[in-house]
Write an enzyme that holds these catalytic residues in place. Structure first.
Site, short mmCIF file in Angstrom:
data_model
loop_
_atom_site.label_atom_id
_atom_site.label_comp_id
_atom_site.label_asym_id
_atom_site.label_seq_id
_atom_site.Cartn_x
_atom_site.Cartn_y
_atom_site.Cartn_z
NE ARG A 1 -4.08 -1.89 0.55
CZ ARG A 1 -4.18 -3.21 0.31
NH1 ARG A 1 -3.19 -3.85 -0.29
NH2 ARG A 1 -5.28 -3.87 0.63
CB SER B 1 -8.60 -2.15 4.54
OG SER B 1 -8.78 -3.44 4.05
CD GLU C 1 -5.75 0.57 2.49
OE1 GLU C 1 -5.35 0.22 1.40
OE2 GLU C 1 -6.81 0.16 2.99
N1 EPU Z 1 -9.73 -11.84 10.74
C1 EPU Z 1 -10.25 -11.89 12.02
N2 EPU Z 1 -11.56 -11.60 12.19
C2 EPU Z 1 -12.38 -11.29 11.17
C3 EPU Z 1 -11.86 -11.22 9.86
C4 EPU Z 1 -10.52 -11.51 9.67
O1 EPU Z 1 -9.54 -12.18 12.98
O2 EPU Z 1 -13.56 -11.05 11.43
C5 EPU Z 1 -8.29 -12.16 10.56
C6 EPU Z 1 -8.10 -13.63 10.24
O3 EPU Z 1 -6.92 -14.06 10.88
C7 EPU Z 1 -7.92 -13.63 8.75
C8 EPU Z 1 -7.14 -12.35 8.57
O4 EPU Z 1 -7.76 -11.43 9.47
O5 EPU Z 1 -7.19 -14.74 8.31
C9 EPU Z 1 -7.11 -11.79 7.18
O6 EPU Z 1 -8.42 -11.46 6.77
P1 EPU Z 1 -8.76 -11.24 5.22
O7 EPU Z 1 -8.31 -12.40 4.43
O8 EPU Z 1 -10.21 -10.84 5.13
O9 EPU Z 1 -7.84 -10.02 4.75
P2 EPU Z 1 -7.29 -8.73 5.50
O10 EPU Z 1 -5.87 -8.91 5.85
O11 EPU Z 1 -8.20 -8.37 6.61
C10 EPU Z 1 -6.39 -7.58 3.31
C11 EPU Z 1 -6.56 -6.28 2.58
C12 EPU Z 1 -7.91 -6.25 1.86
C13 EPU Z 1 -7.95 -7.40 0.89
C14 EPU Z 1 -7.77 -8.72 1.67
C15 EPU Z 1 -7.70 -9.92 0.76
C16 EPU Z 1 -5.28 -4.64 3.85
C17 EPU Z 1 -5.33 -3.44 4.72
N3 EPU Z 1 -6.46 -5.18 3.52
O12 EPU Z 1 -7.40 -7.63 4.32
O13 EPU Z 1 -7.94 -5.02 1.14
O14 EPU Z 1 -9.18 -7.42 0.18
O15 EPU Z 1 -6.51 -8.67 2.41
O16 EPU Z 1 -6.47 -9.97 0.14
O17 EPU Z 1 -4.20 -5.08 3.48
C18 EPU Z 1 -8.73 -2.78 1.09
O18 EPU Z 1 -7.54 -2.45 1.01
O19 EPU Z 1 -9.66 -1.94 1.11
C19 EPU Z 1 -9.05 -4.20 1.21
C20 EPU Z 1 -10.29 -4.63 1.41
#
Ligand code: EPU
Length: 350
Positions: free
Chosen positions: A169, A245, A341
């Site tokens: 990012r 996010s 972000e």
């Molecule tokens: N998790 C929880 N509780 C929840 C949801 C998630 O604990 O209710 C934890 C879990 O450990 C899960 C981890 O968060 O494995 C990762 O969750 P997720 O796969 O949904 O992805 P993220 O890391 O939360 C990032 C990006 C998203 C992108 C997803 C998928 C950032 C800031 N966000 O989210 O980007 O869609 O990965 O690759 O890096 C955005 O930038 O607007 C965005 C949505």
């Protein structure tokens, strides 16, 4: 060439996915580099010394107040095939094109690579500024050049991908050159041979659930699965204002992670390099009890706590109050400072 049409006291409601009501003193949308140069001249003549902001789809912005200056928005469209080799194409795309329309179009042409980045809100220009990423892919993997206009003097400059300093990012357009350049076109190198990127666990499990195996997988399958997962996890801004996010996933030293693991055995992480790991902010926020909770007119989303939502009629200040409470609790419990972000627009000095 058509003349630009500056719009005064312009409502930004349809230009920020948070659905915050704010106005710009002047809003100028342009459809060509020539019109952008006209817009810069207009700014210099009538608004010199006032804030100047270039926006994309408004999917990563939080307006804390009215904008006391000029907002520029690109409507430069168009996809141009610059070169075709045996295995790849080089394509130039207008910065104002909707990102997902570009992804869809690229796949329809048999140009592969962007399928994991399906349905990310925003526009092509912003993809090169934010280095948007999801499901194991990042825009920077496909970007070759970023064509810009220097807003300070109207000169043209093209950045090679190496000059953009891309990271998570992160880009030179968010740091060293913040606010200086307007992206007019982005050049992407895409593959003519589909090779699935299955590096993200959440994507492989969703593909398995829908009965897809690697042997018969198509880029369209990946696109459809990514779209389904995003729709299931992330709130639709048309229904509930949000900017995806709100926080970045914090990158912390392995030593801190190991210390936290002693008291929180289930804390997840992703390796960044030998010394650092990324901890999902969603997990930290959920542990602090914020998942699904609201504060006034702002709320933490119930399915993805990384997303803050406008629960109806929220102002930028309402969202920021929630942001600060979440940050304070995560800092107190884990000693980690969550960084937004989303770009927060406040305190304009004029
Ligand atoms: N998790 C929880 N509780 C929840 C949801 C998630 O604990 O209710 C934890 C879990 O450990 C899960 C981890 O968060 O494995 C990762 O969750 P997720 O796969 O949904 O992805 P993220 O890391 O939360 C990032 C990006 C998203 C992108 C997803 C998928 C950032 C800031 N966000 O989210 O980007 O869609 O990965 O690759 O890096 C955005 O930038 O607007 C965005 C949505």
């Amino acid at each position: 060439m058509n003349e630009i049409k500056p719009q005064l006291h312009y409502s930004l409601l349809s230009h920020n996915t948070f659905g915050i009501q704010a106005h710009a003193d002047c809003f100028i949308q342009y459809t060509s580099v020539e019109q952008l140069l006209q817009a810069i001249a207009c700014y210099r003549e009538h608004y010199a010394g006032r804030p100047l902001l270039h926006i994309g789809g408004g999917s990563n912005l939080l307006f804390m107040q009215d904008f006391p200056g000029v907002i520029l928005h690109s409507a430069i469209e168009g996809v141009e095939l610059l070169a075709q080799e045996e295995e790849r194409v080089l394509v130039r795309v207008g910065a104002g094109m909707n990102w997902d329309s570009w992804v869809e179009y690229s796949l329809s042409q048999g140009w592969y690579g962007l399928e994991n980045l399906s349905l990310i809100p925003g526009e092509v220009g912003a993809s090169a500024v934010q280095n948007i990423g999801a499901y194991g892919a990042e825009a920077a993997q496909f970007i070759r050049k970023v064509e810009c206009v220097d807003l300070s003097d109207g000169s043209l400059r093209t950045f090679d991908v190496e000059e953009c300093d891309y990271g998570y990012r992160h880009s030179v357009f968010k740091t060293l050159h913040r606010g200086r350049y307007a992206v007019t076109h982005v050049q992407f190198a895409l593959s003519l041979r589909f090779s699935p990127n299955l590096s993200y666990h959440g994507l492989t499990s969703a593909l398995q659930e829908s009965g897809k195996t690697e042997a018969n997988l198509t880029a369209q399958d990946i696109r459809e699965t990514v779209i389904a997962v995003r729709r299931q996890k992330l709130p639709d801004p048309q229904v509930q204002g949000n900017a995806g996010s709100f926080f970045m996933n914090p990158v912390v030293p392995v030593s801190l992670y190991n210390r936290l693991k002693e008291s929180h055995a289930t804390i997840p992480c992703y390796r960044v390099d030998d010394d650092n790991v990324k901890i999902p902010a969603a997990w930290l926020i959920e542990q602090c009890g914020w998942k699904g909770r609201s504060l006034g007119k702002a709320a933490v989303h119930a399915r993805q706590p990384l997303v803050l939502v406008n629960a109806g009629g929220a102002s930028g200040k309402d969202i920021m109050e929630l942001c600060r409470c979440v940050q304070a609790d995560v800092r107190e419990r884990f000693g980690i400072a969550l960084q937004p972000e989303v770009m927060i627009l406040s305190n304009f000095c004029i």
